[in-house]
Design a protein around this motif. Structure first.
Motif, mmCIF file in Angstrom:
data_model
loop_
_atom_site.group_PDB
_atom_site.id
_atom_site.type_symbol
_atom_site.label_atom_id
_atom_site.label_comp_id
_atom_site.label_asym_id
_atom_site.label_seq_id
_atom_site.Cartn_x
_atom_site.Cartn_y
_atom_site.Cartn_z
ATOM 1 N N ARG A 32 0.823 -1.210 0.000
ATOM 2 C CA ARG A 32 0.000 0.000 0.000
ATOM 3 C C ARG A 32 0.860 1.265 0.000
ATOM 4 N N TRP A 33 1.984 1.246 0.697
ATOM 5 C CA TRP A 33 2.897 2.394 0.719
ATOM 6 C C TRP A 33 3.456 2.658 -0.682
ATOM 7 N N ILE A 34 3.823 1.604 -1.392
ATOM 8 C CA ILE A 34 4.321 1.752 -2.762
ATOM 9 C C ILE A 34 3.235 2.365 -3.646
ATOM 10 N N TYR A 35 2.006 1.897 -3.499
ATOM 11 C CA TYR A 35 0.903 2.446 -4.286
ATOM 12 C C TYR A 35 0.715 3.940 -4.000
ATOM 13 N N ARG A 36 0.785 4.301 -2.709
ATOM 14 C CA ARG A 36 0.622 5.713 -2.355
ATOM 15 C C ARG A 36 1.761 6.559 -2.923
ATOM 16 N N CYS A 37 2.993 6.099 -2.758
ATOM 17 C CA CYS A 37 4.161 6.869 -3.223
ATOM 18 C C CYS A 37 4.172 7.024 -4.742
ATOM 19 N N CYS A 38 3.765 5.992 -5.438
ATOM 20 C CA CYS A 38 3.784 6.014 -6.912
ATOM 21 C C CYS A 38 2.450 6.428 -7.516
ATOM 22 N N ARG A 39 1.484 6.765 -6.660
ATOM 23 C CA ARG A 39 0.145 7.181 -7.104
ATOM 24 C C ARG A 39 -0.501 6.145 -8.024
ATOM 25 N N ILE A 40 -0.485 4.918 -7.564
ATOM 26 C CA ILE A 40 -1.064 3.808 -8.314
ATOM 27 C C ILE A 40 -2.461 3.529 -7.777
ATOM 28 N N ASP A 41 -3.422 3.485 -8.662
ATOM 29 C CA ASP A 41 -4.780 3.078 -8.300
ATOM 30 C C ASP A 41 -4.878 1.571 -8.526
ATOM 31 N N ALA A 42 -4.791 0.815 -7.441
ATOM 32 C CA ALA A 42 -4.761 -0.645 -7.535
ATOM 33 C C ALA A 42 -6.040 -1.231 -8.112
ATOM 34 N N GLU A 43 -7.116 -0.487 -8.088
ATOM 35 C CA GLU A 43 -8.397 -0.985 -8.596
ATOM 36 C C GLU A 43 -8.576 -0.731 -10.089
ATOM 37 N N GLN A 44 -7.739 0.096 -10.672
ATOM 38 C CA GLN A 44 -7.891 0.460 -12.083
ATOM 39 C C GLN A 44 -7.314 -0.633 -12.984
ATOM 40 N N GLU A 45 -8.183 -1.215 -13.795
ATOM 41 C CA GLU A 45 -7.770 -2.231 -14.763
ATOM 42 C C GLU A 45 -7.267 -1.552 -16.036
ATOM 43 N N MET A 46 -6.452 -2.260 -16.807
ATOM 44 C CA MET A 46 -5.875 -1.720 -18.028
ATOM 45 C C MET A 46 -6.206 -2.603 -19.217
ATOM 46 N N THR A 47 -6.310 -1.979 -20.382
ATOM 47 C CA THR A 47 -6.416 -2.753 -21.614
ATOM 48 C C THR A 47 -5.030 -3.323 -21.917
ATOM 49 N N TRP A 48 -4.957 -4.235 -22.856
ATOM 50 C CA TRP A 48 -3.659 -4.842 -23.155
ATOM 51 C C TRP A 48 -2.689 -3.810 -23.698
ATOM 52 N N LYS A 49 -3.182 -2.810 -24.417
ATOM 53 C CA LYS A 49 -2.295 -1.783 -24.975
ATOM 54 C C LYS A 49 -1.698 -0.909 -23.874
ATOM 55 N N VAL A 50 -2.505 -0.517 -22.914
ATOM 56 C CA VAL A 50 -2.022 0.299 -21.802
ATOM 57 C C VAL A 50 -1.063 -0.525 -20.943
ATOM 58 N N TYR A 51 -1.412 -1.780 -20.697
ATOM 59 C CA TYR A 51 -0.573 -2.688 -19.919
ATOM 60 C C TYR A 51 0.790 -2.847 -20.602
ATOM 61 N N ALA A 52 0.781 -3.116 -21.900
ATOM 62 C CA ALA A 52 2.033 -3.301 -22.650
ATOM 63 C C ALA A 52 2.858 -2.024 -22.674
ATOM 64 N N THR A 53 2.216 -0.877 -22.818
ATOM 65 C CA THR A 53 2.935 0.400 -22.806
ATOM 66 C C THR A 53 3.605 0.622 -21.458
ATOM 67 N N GLY A 54 2.894 0.352 -20.374
ATOM 68 C CA GLY A 54 3.469 0.479 -19.038
ATOM 69 C C GLY A 54 4.650 -0.450 -18.844
ATOM 70 N N LEU A 55 4.526 -1.665 -19.325
ATOM 71 C CA LEU A 55 5.606 -2.646 -19.205
ATOM 72 C C LEU A 55 6.830 -2.225 -20.020
ATOM 73 N N LEU A 56 6.596 -1.732 -21.221
ATOM 74 C CA LEU A 56 7.713 -1.248 -22.041
ATOM 75 C C LEU A 56 8.397 -0.048 -21.396
ATOM 76 N N PHE A 57 7.610 0.871 -20.845
ATOM 77 C CA PHE A 57 8.172 2.029 -20.143
ATOM 78 C C PHE A 57 9.007 1.587 -18.949
ATOM 79 N N PHE A 58 8.479 0.651 -18.185
ATOM 80 C CA PHE A 58 9.175 0.126 -17.012
ATOM 81 C C PHE A 58 10.518 -0.494 -17.410
ATOM 82 N N ASN A 59 10.509 -1.310 -18.451
ATOM 83 C CA ASN A 59 11.744 -1.972 -18.873
ATOM 84 C C ASN A 59 12.728 -1.003 -19.528
#
Length: 190
Positions: A32-59
């Motif tokens: 929960r602390w990581i979610y707060r610090c990174c402003r992550i909404d744990a309940e928000q689902e992503m489409t495959w395109k958004v998910y893949a974009t996030g993964l590419l950005f992360f890597n």
């Protein structure tokens, strides 16, 4: 491994679905602390395109961090041997290798990489690239299971849960084992 497959599979299923597990008491507040610090909404689902974009950005971010650490290690701290910057081609090769989780090494670690590069670059990338691979697996499983749903989960939640509930506990267990066996733990030069 065969004996661990069923309990480990059930554990992972609970972790990725957000159900409480035996580590939730300790890992839940960190998650929960990581979610707060990174402003992550744990309940928000992503489409495959958004998910893949996030993964590419992360890597890509991981690649740049490892590459820049290697290129700048000559002027960075935790370099008691005074190793110079890793050559451009070797730094690129190593960064790509660790981001893709192949970990191919065309160098001698203790005669090429500073302690900071090994700890903050390569060791961290071992975690994050494994987490990335597990997140891809979860997205694939959800994609196969949710054939009528436009979403496949949240990449940031999957990455966080992989690190907090799977990789960090395994690393802690292994670290305690290594310390119990007398493995040297120091930041002094050789």
């Amino acid at each position: 491994l065969i004996a661990a497959a069923v309990p480990l599979g059930l554990y992972l299923a609970k972790v990725y679905s957000g159900e409480p597990v035996f580590l939730s008491r300790f890992a839940g507040p960190l998650e929960r602390w990581i979610y707060r610090c990174c402003r992550i909404d744990a309940e928000q689902e992503m489409t495959w395109k958004v998910y893949a974009t996030g993964l590419l950005f992360f890597n890509l971010t991981g690649f740049l961090a490892v590459y820049l650490l290697q290129r700048g290690q000559g002027v960075l701290p935790l370099n008691p041997q005074g190793w110079p910057a890793v050559p451009t081609d070797l730094a690129f090769n190593t960064a790509v290798s660790f981001v893709t989780n192949t970990n191919w090494q065309a160098y001698g670690g203790e005669v090429t990489m500073s302690f900071l590069t090994q700890m903050a670059g390569l060791a961290v990338q071992n975690f994050t690239s494994a987490a990335s691979g597990m997140a891809v697996l979860m997205a694939l499983i959800r994609g196969l299971k949710r054939t009528l749903s436009p979403t496949i989960g949240n990449v940031w939640v999957d990455l966080t849960r992989t690190v907090v509930y799977v990789l960090l506990p395994l690393a802690l267990i292994m670290a305690l084992f290594l310390v119990s066996q007398g493995v040297v733990q120091t930041l002094d030069g050789p």
